[in-house]
Motif scaffolding. Structure first.
Motif, mmCIF file in Angstrom:
data_model
loop_
_atom_site.group_PDB
_atom_site.id
_atom_site.type_symbol
_atom_site.label_atom_id
_atom_site.label_comp_id
_atom_site.label_asym_id
_atom_site.label_seq_id
_atom_site.Cartn_x
_atom_site.Cartn_y
_atom_site.Cartn_z
ATOM 1 N N VAL A 21 0.793 -1.292 0.112
ATOM 2 C CA VAL A 21 -0.305 0.164 -0.286
ATOM 3 C C VAL A 21 0.902 1.077 0.288
ATOM 4 C CG1 VAL A 21 -1.310 1.317 1.315
ATOM 5 C CG2 VAL A 21 -1.949 -1.401 0.999
ATOM 6 N N ILE A 22 2.312 1.450 0.856
ATOM 7 C CA ILE A 22 2.299 2.556 1.181
ATOM 8 C C ILE A 22 3.425 2.231 0.107
ATOM 9 C CG2 ILE A 22 4.779 3.541 2.268
ATOM 10 C CD1 ILE A 22 3.460 2.090 4.885
ATOM 11 N N ALA A 24 3.289 1.383 -3.185
ATOM 12 C CA ALA A 24 2.551 1.957 -4.853
ATOM 13 C C ALA A 24 1.884 2.835 -4.777
ATOM 14 C CB ALA A 24 1.053 0.490 -4.996
ATOM 15 N N SER A 25 0.995 3.515 -3.132
ATOM 16 C CA SER A 25 0.358 5.151 -3.659
ATOM 17 C C SER A 25 2.064 6.071 -3.163
ATOM 18 C CB SER A 25 0.290 5.098 -1.559
ATOM 19 O OG SER A 25 -1.383 3.861 -1.933
ATOM 20 N N SER A 26 3.167 5.788 -2.408
ATOM 21 C CA SER A 26 4.244 7.141 -2.609
ATOM 22 C C SER A 26 4.823 6.684 -3.697
ATOM 23 C CB SER A 26 5.038 6.322 -1.407
ATOM 24 O OG SER A 26 4.626 6.019 -0.085
ATOM 25 N N LEU A 27 5.303 5.976 -4.641
ATOM 26 C CA LEU A 27 5.550 6.227 -5.599
ATOM 27 C C LEU A 27 5.167 6.340 -7.046
ATOM 28 C CD1 LEU A 27 7.526 2.557 -6.372
ATOM 29 C CD2 LEU A 27 8.673 5.161 -6.165
ATOM 30 N N GLY A 28 3.667 6.284 -7.005
ATOM 31 C CA GLY A 28 2.551 6.965 -7.520
ATOM 32 C C GLY A 28 2.944 8.655 -7.474
ATOM 33 N N THR A 29 2.690 8.234 -6.398
ATOM 34 C CA THR A 29 2.555 9.852 -5.837
ATOM 35 C C THR A 29 3.927 11.047 -6.260
ATOM 36 O OG1 THR A 29 1.123 9.790 -3.817
ATOM 37 C CG2 THR A 29 2.655 11.888 -3.931
ATOM 38 N N LEU A 30 5.385 9.909 -6.443
ATOM 39 C CA LEU A 30 6.263 10.611 -6.623
ATOM 40 C C LEU A 30 6.260 11.010 -8.300
ATOM 41 C CD1 LEU A 30 9.893 9.534 -5.388
ATOM 42 C CD2 LEU A 30 9.305 9.545 -7.674
ATOM 43 N N PHE A 31 6.111 9.995 -9.398
ATOM 44 C CA PHE A 31 5.928 9.668 -10.474
ATOM 45 C C PHE A 31 5.123 10.690 -10.808
ATOM 46 C CE2 PHE A 31 6.931 5.305 -11.250
ATOM 47 C CZ PHE A 31 8.128 4.646 -10.348
ATOM 48 N N SER A 151 -4.207 2.533 7.471
ATOM 49 C CA SER A 151 -3.339 2.539 9.035
ATOM 50 C C SER A 151 -4.376 2.150 10.057
ATOM 51 C CB SER A 151 -2.792 4.018 8.722
ATOM 52 O OG SER A 151 -2.208 4.672 7.626
ATOM 53 N N PRO A 152 -3.316 1.047 10.519
ATOM 54 C CA PRO A 152 -4.404 1.280 11.869
ATOM 55 C C PRO A 152 -3.267 2.415 13.070
ATOM 56 C CG PRO A 152 -1.730 -0.117 11.336
ATOM 57 C CD PRO A 152 -2.330 0.611 10.564
ATOM 58 N N PRO A 153 -4.322 2.572 14.236
ATOM 59 C CA PRO A 153 -4.478 3.387 14.800
ATOM 60 C C PRO A 153 -2.824 3.740 15.857
ATOM 61 C CG PRO A 153 -6.423 1.764 15.685
ATOM 62 C CD PRO A 153 -6.148 1.011 14.624
ATOM 63 N N GLY A 154 -2.674 4.487 15.816
ATOM 64 C CA GLY A 154 -1.372 5.278 15.998
ATOM 65 C C GLY A 154 -0.604 4.827 15.069
ATOM 66 N N LYS A 155 -0.728 5.196 13.756
ATOM 67 C CA LYS A 155 0.350 4.670 12.430
ATOM 68 C C LYS A 155 0.216 5.508 12.098
ATOM 69 C CE LYS A 155 2.788 1.024 14.711
ATOM 70 N NZ LYS A 155 3.145 0.081 14.253
ATOM 71 N N ALA A 156 -0.585 6.196 12.153
ATOM 72 C CA ALA A 156 -0.756 6.937 10.397
ATOM 73 C C ALA A 156 -0.468 7.881 10.220
ATOM 74 C CB ALA A 156 -3.068 7.729 10.607
ATOM 75 N N GLY A 157 0.095 9.239 10.861
ATOM 76 C CA GLY A 157 1.254 9.632 10.954
ATOM 77 C C GLY A 157 2.170 9.067 10.187
ATOM 78 N N PHE A 158 2.752 7.627 10.181
ATOM 79 C CA PHE A 158 4.308 7.647 10.519
ATOM 80 C C PHE A 158 3.979 7.157 8.564
ATOM 81 C CE2 PHE A 158 6.621 3.125 10.359
ATOM 82 C CZ PHE A 158 7.856 4.076 9.662
ATOM 83 N N TYR A 159 2.859 6.496 8.462
ATOM 84 C CA TYR A 159 2.873 5.342 7.097
ATOM 85 C C TYR A 159 2.911 6.932 6.233
ATOM 86 C CZ TYR A 159 2.130 0.537 9.293
ATOM 87 O OH TYR A 159 2.598 -0.198 10.266
ATOM 88 N N THR A 160 1.356 7.830 6.647
ATOM 89 C CA THR A 160 1.260 8.817 5.552
ATOM 90 C C THR A 160 2.311 9.631 5.087
ATOM 91 O OG1 THR A 160 0.307 10.170 6.828
ATOM 92 C CG2 THR A 160 -0.736 9.037 5.909
ATOM 93 N N SER A 161 3.255 9.623 5.734
ATOM 94 C CA SER A 161 4.839 10.298 5.825
ATOM 95 C C SER A 161 5.821 9.816 4.775
ATOM 96 C CB SER A 161 5.079 10.137 7.076
ATOM 97 O OG SER A 161 5.615 9.169 6.992
ATOM 98 N N PHE A 162 5.416 8.714 3.968
ATOM 99 C CA PHE A 162 6.224 8.311 3.024
ATOM 100 C C PHE A 162 5.703 9.037 1.735
ATOM 101 C CE2 PHE A 162 6.718 5.410 6.267
ATOM 102 C CZ PHE A 162 8.337 5.138 6.001
ATOM 103 N N ILE A 163 4.120 9.435 1.724
ATOM 104 C CA ILE A 163 3.964 9.802 0.475
ATOM 105 C C ILE A 163 4.316 11.433 0.899
ATOM 106 C CG2 ILE A 163 1.108 11.232 0.359
ATOM 107 C CD1 ILE A 163 1.290 8.131 -0.372
ATOM 108 N N GLN A 164 4.022 12.432 1.635
ATOM 109 C CA GLN A 164 5.204 13.363 1.629
ATOM 110 C C GLN A 164 6.118 13.592 1.378
ATOM 111 O OE1 GLN A 164 1.362 14.376 2.491
ATOM 112 N NE2 GLN A 164 1.780 15.773 3.814
#
Length: 530
Positions: A21-22, A24-31, A151-164
């Motif tokens: 998930v991270i 595919a989403s992050s690479l797509g955003t990067l591209f 993202s499970p509870p308590g991990k959303a900031g960490f997981y979505t930071s790869f999108i950022q």
């Protein structure tokens, strides 16, 4: 209508699932951001190909104005694809957006130059920038929400930071592809046609991104909403009528999107433009420095995203805003002195003053109408800082001495005699180290304000209208406040003659964002339940 608690909607994914998930989403955003930023990376050569003219300043402004057009259409894309994302699903919506972006970017690389097709060239460029803006308006929200909802509870900031981090990574990738292309072709070949390759290369990135994203399933949150019959008929209207959402939209726009965008656009785009134009650093050298500095600073996004899971989203953002207000100008003063110390010393030792009875400068004019305006035009094109005065007759002072010959040749000679070295320069290794340090500090400010944001915005809005409610303020803020930053900053510099004057735009937007964030964000994160 029944409501579902976030804990019921969030899965407990396996390690392999969340990695896919991270990734595919992050690479797509990067591209996709690579596609959008390659235009800015190659702005100088785009100006020569599609906006030819004798006025270099006007050419630069037209290029950045067209760059801003893409950002200007991002809010429309946010409305369109936000509607589809909340009605049809997250996955298929951002498959559409990335396909649009890839095709539009490749198209820029295939447009004949203006010398062959005239005004059709800039017209087609503008049309493709519109398509890019529409696509980008739907991409970021979809990717960020998709990861947040996995993202499970308590991990959303960490997981979505790869999108950022991937957003900044798109800019770095654009620099890398440009530099690698330059490395394998001659200078003449690059100028003649090879500069088009980074645009056409987008088709390869599109193929990889589609392959990865087709492996993904729909967001579990959206599936739950659809199965429960809780999707809304018109998410756009609901975004403005849902109880309490107007305040959330206001805070997301002025307190989050506007502030964070101008910081990290300044950290990357303004830094590159500042080095290549104002400080007259060799273009390839500047691209290498900015690319290395941007790459070294990517970890800040992940660090602050993860930190926000522990201390809350508000603290890193407001502290980052406050530090930006204090450090923005000193950071660029350090970069300027390190990049071209000879020019910086000459500006301090022998300042230029241009004065006359009506001393005005129109950067949009093909030719200045009076003698004083022509002098300002000369210094603006040279990248020489100046101040304006008022005197009965037109006069130029360099280091307090009047210049008797104000023809271009006479001014060149006077500047040289005063110690101004206007050739392209390559900073010393110590200078490069100082620039990289300054960039790393600027990247930390960008990471603090941008790293936690995907999780914050996803948590601010109810799931049934999340795609629309998150995308609309984000893309208005980033599209208008951020997208017009290069144009407005360049215009301020051209009008004032102050190479650091454009930073005031960033400073004032960040000040407003800080005040709104302090007022509108809660110190303790409270994800919206319904």
């Amino acid at each position: 209508m029944a409501t579902m608690a976030p804990e019921e909607l969030r899965p407990d994914p396996s390690v392999s699932d969340i990695r896919l998930v991270i990734a595919a989403s992050s690479l797509g955003t990067l591209f996709e951001w690579y596609d959008f930023f390659i235009y800015g990376t190659l702005s100088s050569i785009i100006g020569k190909a599609f906006f030819p003219g004798d006025n270099v300043t006007l050419q630069t402004l037209l290029v950045w104005a067209t760059f801003a057009v893409g950002f200007g259409f991002r809010p429309i894309g946010a409305v369109l694809f936000g509607f589809l994302g909340d009605r049809l699903g997250r996955k298929y919506t951002f498959l559409i957006t990335i396909t649009m972006m890839g095709i539009a970017t490749a198209g820029v690389g295939l447009i004949p130059p203006a010398t062959r097709i005239g005004l059709w060239a800039p017209g087609i460029v503008i049309l493709l920038r519109v398509l890019q803006g529409l696509a980008l308006g739907g991409e970021y929200g979809g990717a960020a929400i998709y990861v947040a909802e996995h993202s499970p509870p308590g991990k959303a900031g960490f997981y979505t930071s790869f999108i950022q981090a991937s957003v900044a990574g798109g800019f770095i990738l654009s620099l890398a592809v440009v530099l690698l292309t330059k490395l394998v072709v001659s200078g003449d070949t690059w100028a003649a046609w090879a500069w088009r390759f980074p645009f056409v290369f987008s088709l390869g990135l599109l193929a990889v991104s589609l392959w990865m994203r087709l492996k993904l399933s729909e967001s579990p949150v959206f599936r739950a909403l659809k199965e429960a019959g809780e999707t809304v008929k018109n998410p756009f209207v609901a975004s403005f009528t849902y109880p309490g959402n107007l305040k959330r939209l206001f805070v997301a726009l002025f307190g989050i999107a506007a502030g964070l965008t101008v910081i990290w656009y300044t950290a990357l785009f303004s830094t590159l433009s500042f080095l290549t134009t104002t400080m007259r650093v060799d273009e390839t050298t500047a691209q290498l420095i900015v690319g290395a500095g941007g790459l070294a600073g990517l970890f800040w996004f992940v660090l602050f995203g993860r930190l926000s899971d522990r201390v809350g989203r508000k603290a890193p953002i407001v502290i980052g805003y406050a530090l930006t207000l204090a450090l923005l100008f000193p950071i660029f003063w350090v970069m300027g002195s390190a990049a071209n110390p000879g020019l910086a010393h000459a500006n301090a030792r022998a300042p230029v003053i241009v004065s006359g009875p009506h001393c005005s400068y129109d950067p949009f004019a093909k030719a200045q109408v009076d003698e004083c305006g022509k002098l300002l035009d000369y210094f603006s094109k040279k990248g020489v800082a100046y101040t304006k005065g008022s005197t009965p007759a037109v006069v130029v002072l360099i280091g307090g001495e009047a210049v008797p010959d104000t023809s271009p040749a006479g001014l060149d000679a006077a500047l040289t005699a005063a110690g101004y070295k206007l050739d392209k320069v390559k900073p010393t290794w110590i200078g490069i180290a100082a620039i990289l340090f300054a960039m790393l500090v600027m990247s930390a400010l960008a990471g603090a304000t941008y790293g936690p944001v995907a999780a914050l915005l996803a948590e601010m809005f109810p799931p049934r209208i999340r795609y629309s409610s998150m995308s609309i303020p984000y893309h208005i803020g980033t599209g208008y406040f951020g997208g017009f930053l290069p144009f407005i900053s360049q215009l301020i510099v051209a009008k004032t003659g102050n190479p650091y004057g454009g930073l005031w735009y960033t400073w004032w937007v960040v000040l407003v964002a800080l005040l709104v964030a302090l007022w509108g964000l809660k110190w303790k994160d409270e994800p919206h339940p319904g």
